[in-house]
Design a protein around this motif. Structure first.
Motif, short mmCIF file in Angstrom:
data_model
loop_
_atom_site.label_atom_id
_atom_site.label_comp_id
_atom_site.label_asym_id
_atom_site.label_seq_id
_atom_site.Cartn_x
_atom_site.Cartn_y
_atom_site.Cartn_z
N MET A 216 -6.48 19.19 -3.65
CA MET A 216 -6.95 17.95 -3.03
C MET A 216 -5.79 17.20 -2.41
O MET A 216 -4.77 16.93 -3.05
N LEU A 217 -5.94 16.84 -1.14
CA LEU A 217 -4.91 16.14 -0.37
C LEU A 217 -4.99 14.65 -0.64
O LEU A 217 -6.06 14.07 -0.67
N ILE A 218 -3.81 14.06 -0.85
CA ILE A 218 -3.76 12.61 -1.03
C ILE A 218 -4.23 11.93 0.25
O ILE A 218 -3.79 12.26 1.34
N ASP A 219 -5.09 10.97 0.11
CA ASP A 219 -5.71 10.32 1.27
C ASP A 219 -4.77 9.24 1.80
O ASP A 219 -4.94 8.06 1.53
N VAL A 220 -3.75 9.68 2.57
CA VAL A 220 -2.80 8.73 3.14
C VAL A 220 -2.98 8.63 4.64
O VAL A 220 -3.07 7.56 5.20
N GLU A 221 -3.05 9.76 5.31
CA GLU A 221 -3.07 9.77 6.76
C GLU A 221 -4.43 9.34 7.33
O GLU A 221 -4.57 9.22 8.53
N GLN A 222 -5.43 9.10 6.47
CA GLN A 222 -6.73 8.69 6.97
C GLN A 222 -6.80 7.19 7.24
O GLN A 222 -7.75 6.72 7.84
N ILE A 223 -5.79 6.44 6.79
CA ILE A 223 -5.85 5.00 6.99
C ILE A 223 -4.79 4.59 7.99
O ILE A 223 -3.78 5.25 8.17
N ALA A 224 -5.04 3.51 8.67
CA ALA A 224 -4.14 3.08 9.73
C ALA A 224 -2.98 2.27 9.18
O ALA A 224 -1.91 2.24 9.73
N THR A 225 -3.21 1.56 8.07
CA THR A 225 -2.15 0.72 7.54
C THR A 225 -1.17 1.56 6.75
O THR A 225 -1.49 2.62 6.25
N VAL A 226 0.06 1.02 6.62
CA VAL A 226 1.11 1.74 5.92
C VAL A 226 0.84 1.71 4.43
O VAL A 226 0.25 0.78 3.90
N VAL A 227 1.30 2.76 3.75
CA VAL A 227 1.22 2.81 2.30
C VAL A 227 2.64 2.75 1.77
O VAL A 227 3.42 3.67 1.97
N ILE A 228 3.01 1.65 1.13
CA ILE A 228 4.33 1.53 0.53
C ILE A 228 4.23 2.08 -0.89
O ILE A 228 3.44 1.61 -1.70
N ASN A 229 5.05 3.09 -1.17
CA ASN A 229 4.94 3.79 -2.44
C ASN A 229 5.34 2.89 -3.59
O ASN A 229 6.46 2.41 -3.66
N THR A 230 4.42 2.64 -4.48
CA THR A 230 4.70 1.82 -5.65
C THR A 230 4.57 2.64 -6.92
O THR A 230 4.31 2.11 -7.98
N ASN A 231 4.76 3.94 -6.79
CA ASN A 231 4.66 4.82 -7.94
C ASN A 231 5.65 4.38 -9.01
O ASN A 231 6.84 4.30 -8.78
N THR A 232 5.12 4.08 -10.18
CA THR A 232 5.97 3.56 -11.25
C THR A 232 7.02 4.56 -11.67
O THR A 232 8.16 4.20 -11.97
N ARG A 233 6.68 5.84 -11.71
CA ARG A 233 7.65 6.85 -12.13
C ARG A 233 8.88 6.83 -11.24
O ARG A 233 10.02 6.85 -11.71
N GLN A 234 8.68 6.77 -9.93
CA GLN A 234 9.81 6.75 -9.01
C GLN A 234 10.64 5.48 -9.16
O GLN A 234 11.86 5.51 -9.09
N SER A 235 9.97 4.36 -9.37
CA SER A 235 10.68 3.08 -9.49
C SER A 235 11.57 3.07 -10.72
O SER A 235 12.73 2.68 -10.66
N VAL A 236 11.03 3.48 -11.85
CA VAL A 236 11.82 3.41 -13.08
C VAL A 236 12.95 4.43 -13.08
O VAL A 236 13.96 4.25 -13.77
N GLU A 237 12.81 5.51 -12.32
CA GLU A 237 13.85 6.53 -12.27
C GLU A 237 14.89 6.26 -11.18
O GLU A 237 15.83 7.03 -11.00
N GLY A 238 14.73 5.18 -10.44
CA GLY A 238 15.70 4.85 -9.40
C GLY A 238 15.61 5.78 -8.21
O GLY A 238 16.62 6.07 -7.56
N VAL A 239 14.42 6.25 -7.88
CA VAL A 239 14.22 7.21 -6.80
C VAL A 239 13.60 6.50 -5.60
O VAL A 239 12.67 5.70 -5.75
N THR A 240 14.13 6.78 -4.41
CA THR A 240 13.56 6.27 -3.17
C THR A 240 12.66 7.33 -2.57
O THR A 240 13.07 8.47 -2.38
N SER A 241 11.43 6.97 -2.28
CA SER A 241 10.47 7.90 -1.69
C SER A 241 10.29 7.58 -0.21
O SER A 241 10.15 6.41 0.16
N ILE A 242 10.33 8.62 0.61
CA ILE A 242 10.22 8.46 2.06
C ILE A 242 8.95 9.15 2.54
O ILE A 242 8.69 10.31 2.18
N SER A 243 8.17 8.47 3.35
CA SER A 243 6.93 9.01 3.86
C SER A 243 7.19 10.20 4.78
O SER A 243 8.00 10.11 5.71
N PRO A 244 6.53 11.34 4.56
CA PRO A 244 6.72 12.48 5.47
C PRO A 244 6.25 12.19 6.89
O PRO A 244 6.77 12.74 7.84
#
Length: 822
Positions: free
Chosen positions: A98-126
């Motif tokens: 199942m594909l994450i439903d990101v590209e179906q919406i026009a507005t930007v999705v700012i990644n607020t994934n808690t795992r990435q935040s607590v690990e000090g990881v920056t996520s960049i949109s493909p």
């Protein structure tokens, strides 16, 4: 007793008959990164329904002999529908991705994934990576706008992070470590980034303080995930610099999925804009694939393959560089003879097996092989004139050199060949103790087989005198007295090395998320160990070395009205030497070079808030690195030459700040600032700036569109870096030369018009097959700034001094681009 037997037989018959009146569909549902998805709602048109458990498993009974439509839905994933017509009692396995439903919406999705935040990881949109290409398109083009990341050469994909060099960065693709070519010395010779942006699903980047599960490097981790397709599709990108095409597909039963891409790049547009004129043929191409086969719901097999061919042929003719001041302009004219021929062929293949033993236990086996054959051949004679420039406005000789202050020549020669074969075998696993605690571990073996021939020399003549080597023992008083010693090349390196390195690595780490007095708390603690031994022809005194690297992270999200997150990371990081770090300036391998050691402390804060009813995030990190057993090096363009000794200590500290969000509704942009100071102390001579001491950095990535024409979009990529040390001759004593290169300033602009997008589809005519179609143009180095990467040093016969002539990078260049998705 007989009655009891009869009841049991009848019960068994009844259960068999009941079972035979239906068919069964079972399987596991994963996302594009092979992570099980819990809570998928599964509904059949006949009325039956179920949901996936915590490990993504499901089982659904449906009527036989009729066509039944089964619908899989989830709030954050695309809807999947599949029709079944099964026989009585038939059981099948269906494993949709199942594909994450990101590209179906026009507005930007700012990644607020808690795992990435607590690990000090920056996520960049493909999607951002595919949209914002730049002169060197790829993930690295986006990284250079992040704080702490410095790229001062638009022709190169190599980057330094928080004072480290290019060799201190880890790169993974789907948990598989990837490698770069060895012999590249100039950005002109570099081709494509390993990462194919058309195949990317997720990009995570850590600039320091990363977990024990990542390998032994001192600076950063770039963790790429290629996607598993859910349907058929094609992406294509064409520009004046080349193009690429990627295709993806999935089988009807969902067991097999694959994505493959082919890229071609010709940098002639950029290289022909440089000051050195000549015939240049920079041709780079690669083919890459990522395949997945799901044998069952418990066992999946993946394959990552890459073939790359880079060829760089160059016949320089002449060059003119104007420098100096308005009152005292000076020009360097160079006339060349000879040519350069470089070639890099790399082959990479990796298998990764995933076994989902239970809902909580996952076991993985990774085996990979990397083979590179590289050659660097050149014979170039450069004859130069250094003189005064005619500045008389209206004169027919305006801008020409009228009086020569110095003349001379330089002959450079190289016959460098390298053959490297690297194999890895690794077992990884993770066990979910409960919903809040996880244990991860790994055991890895690596064998490196390097065959290297290094043969290069340089002969310099200035004003009629042969310039002696800088470290020649016999006294030399040229040009005042005649020198009668032997004719010796200014620089001469000749070596033949056959080296093998065996490595054993392992790690174990524990992660837990819990609640503490109403505050969310996350902590991670892990430890790595790395043992290695060097052997080869002529190497007899090598010793096995072992290092142990403990690392820890802690994060807390207070139960405040403001959305704040605080984190701290600390650890002891080692970098055991790779082959290039074992080879000293004379080409000799020093097998007992120690691992460089660095103690990291990173303090971070994330503040999420809203402005204009749109989401924003401010990320701040302060860091300190204390380094010992440092292996000093010189940096010329992108070529690193180590001293192969551990005779230095160093430190780095700084502050990184980034604010990102919807500055324009529906688009993500960010602004970043970084301050860095890094110094080293070689042989207790005192602290001086390291080659990567880039004090100030400002980066911006801004996206916008025309309000009344939202399909007309633009991006602006801005980078400003203060100059780094490196404006000295390569042979010079660092303590005598601490000159800095000029500041790096660059702005790239891209404008495109979307003919077709997910919100603007066509059911007829020629646009019907396209899901996306855009046409645009780009302006690289929009303001025409003269950036330099190195200096050429030329002697003046009159003043007996030397001039530092900057080697400029690309000026303003225009490019046209067409992007399509079917």
């Amino acid at each position: 007793m007989k009655r009891l037997h009869l009841i049991l037989i009848l019960s068994l018959l009844f259960s068999v008959l009941s079972f035979s009146q239906s068919a069964i569909i079972r399987g596991v549902i994963l996302d594009e990164v092979n992570t099980p998805i819990e809570g998928i709602n599964i509904k059949a048109s006949s009325g039956e329904g179920t949901a996936t458990n915590s490990n993504g498993f499901y089982e659904l009974k449906i009527p036989f002999g009729v066509e039944v439509t089964v619908i899989f839905t989830h709030i954050s994933h695309k809807r999947v529908e599949q029709k079944f017509n099964l026989k009585n009692g038939q059981e099948i396995e269906y494993n949709p991705v199942m594909l994450i439903d990101v590209e179906q919406i026009a507005t930007v999705v700012i990644n607020t994934n808690t795992r990435q935040s607590v690990e000090g990881v920056t996520s960049i949109s493909p999607q951002m990576i595919r949209t914002i290409k730049g002169a060197q398109p790829g993930v690295e083009n986006i990284l250079k706008t992040l704080p702490g990341v410095n790229i001062s050469n638009e022709l190169s994909t190599q980057y330094s992070v928080r004072g480290g060099n290019f060799d201190e960065n880890l790169v993974y693709v789907n948990e598989i470590e990837v490698y770069r070519p060895f012999l590249v010395r100039s950005g002109n010779q570099e081709g494509l980034s390993f990462v194919n942006t058309d195949m990317v699903h997720n990009v995570d980047f850590s600039a320091g303080g990363f977990q024990a599960k990542y390998g032994d490097k001192l600076s950063s981790v770039l963790d790429i995930t290629y996607r598993n397709p859910v349907d058929f599709g094609i992406r294509a990108d064409i520009s004046l610099l080349g193009g690429g095409i990627a295709a993806e597909t999935v089988s009807k039963d969902g067991k097999f999925s694959g994505i493959a891409g082919v890229r071609y790049r010709d940098n002639s547009l950029l290289l022909n804009s440089l000051e050195t004129e000549g015939n240049v043929e920079p041709v780079f191409a690669d083919a890459q694939t990522y395949l997945t086969y799901r044998f069952s719901s418990k066992f999946h097999l993946n394959f990552l393959g890459n073939i790359s061919s880079n060829k760089y042929n160059f016949q320089p003719k002449n060059r003119q560089t104007n420098f100096g001041t308005l009152q005292d302009p000076v020009a360097l004219l160079v006339f060349y003879e000879g040519q350069e021929k470089d070639q890099y062929q790399t082959y990479f293949g990796a298998f990764k097996a995933n076994y989902f033993a239970s809902d909580d236990l996952t076991l993985k086996l990774i085996a990979s092989a990397y083979h590179t054959t590289e050659q660097e051949y050149f014979d170039i004679l450069a004859q130069y004139r250094l003189g005064e420039v005619n500045t008389n406005i209206g004169d027919e000789n305006l801008g020409e050199v009228e009086f020569s202050e110095g003349i001379g020549s330089q002959l450079t020669h190289a016959r460098n060949d390298l053959d490297a074969f690297i194999v890895n075998a690794e077992h990884r696993g993770d066990y979910k103790i409960d919903d809040e605690s996880t244990i991860e571990w790994s055991v890895k073996y690596t064998h490196e087989d390097i065959r290297d021939r290094l043969e290069e020399y340089e002969i310099i003549d200035s004003a009629g005198f042969s310039i002696r080597p800088p470290r020649f023992s016999q006294p030399n008083t040229q040009p005042y007295d005649q020198f009668t010693g032997p004719l010796t090349a200014f620089e001469n390196i000749k070596a033949l090395n056959f080296v093998k390195i065996n490595r054993f690595q392992a790690f174990a780490q524990y992660s837990k998320r819990t609640d503490w007095n109403g505050h969310e708390v996350f902590y991670n603690a892990g430890i790595r160990t790395h043992s290695w031994a060097v052997s080869g022809d002529g190497i007899s005194d090598s010793k096995t070395q072992t290092v142990i690297s403990p690392r820890a992270q802690f994060a807390i999200k207070p139960n405040w009205e403001k959305d704040m997150l605080f984190r701290v990371a600390a650890g002891l990081y080692y970098q055991p030497p790779f082959y290039r770090e074992l080879r000293d300036s004379s080409g000799t391998v020093q097998p007992n070079v120690k691992a460089q050691k660095s103690f990291h402390v990173v303090l971070g804060n994330e503040y999420s808030f809203e402005i204009w009813e749109r989401p924003f995030k401010l990320v701040t990190e302060a860091y300190y690195k204390g380094m010992t057993d440092v292996n000093p090096y010189t940096l010329e363009n992108v070529r690193i030459r180590y001293s192969a000794s551990n005779n230095a200590e160093a430190y780095a500290y700084g502050l990184d700040v980034r604010i990102n969000g919807e500055f324009v509704p529906g688009t993500e942009s960010w602004f970043s600032f970084g301050y860095l100071k890094t110094e080293e102390n070689i042989d207790d001579r005192g602290y001086i700036a390291r080659p990567t001491d880039q004090r100030l950095k400002f980066g911006a990535l801004f996206q916008d569109y025309v309000p009344n024409m939202p399909d007309l979009k633009m991006y602006l990529n801005l980078v400003y870096n203060t100059g780094v040390p490196g404006g000295s001759p390569s042979y010079a004593d660092k303590y005598l030369y601490q000159l800095r290169l000029r500041d790096y300033r660059r702005a790239d602009l891209g404008i495109s018009y979307q003919l077709v997008n997910p919100e603007k589809q066509y059911s007829s005519k020629w646009k019907k097959p396209f899901r996306e179609l855009s046409l645009g143009f780009e302006i690289y180095n929009m303001f025409g700034n003269q950036n330099s990467i190195t200096n050429t040093w030329v002697r003046d016969v009159y003043s007996k001094g030397q001039y530092a002539i900057p080697n400029y990078l690309t000026p303003r260049v225009f490019n046209v681009r067409l992007t399509a998705r079917l």
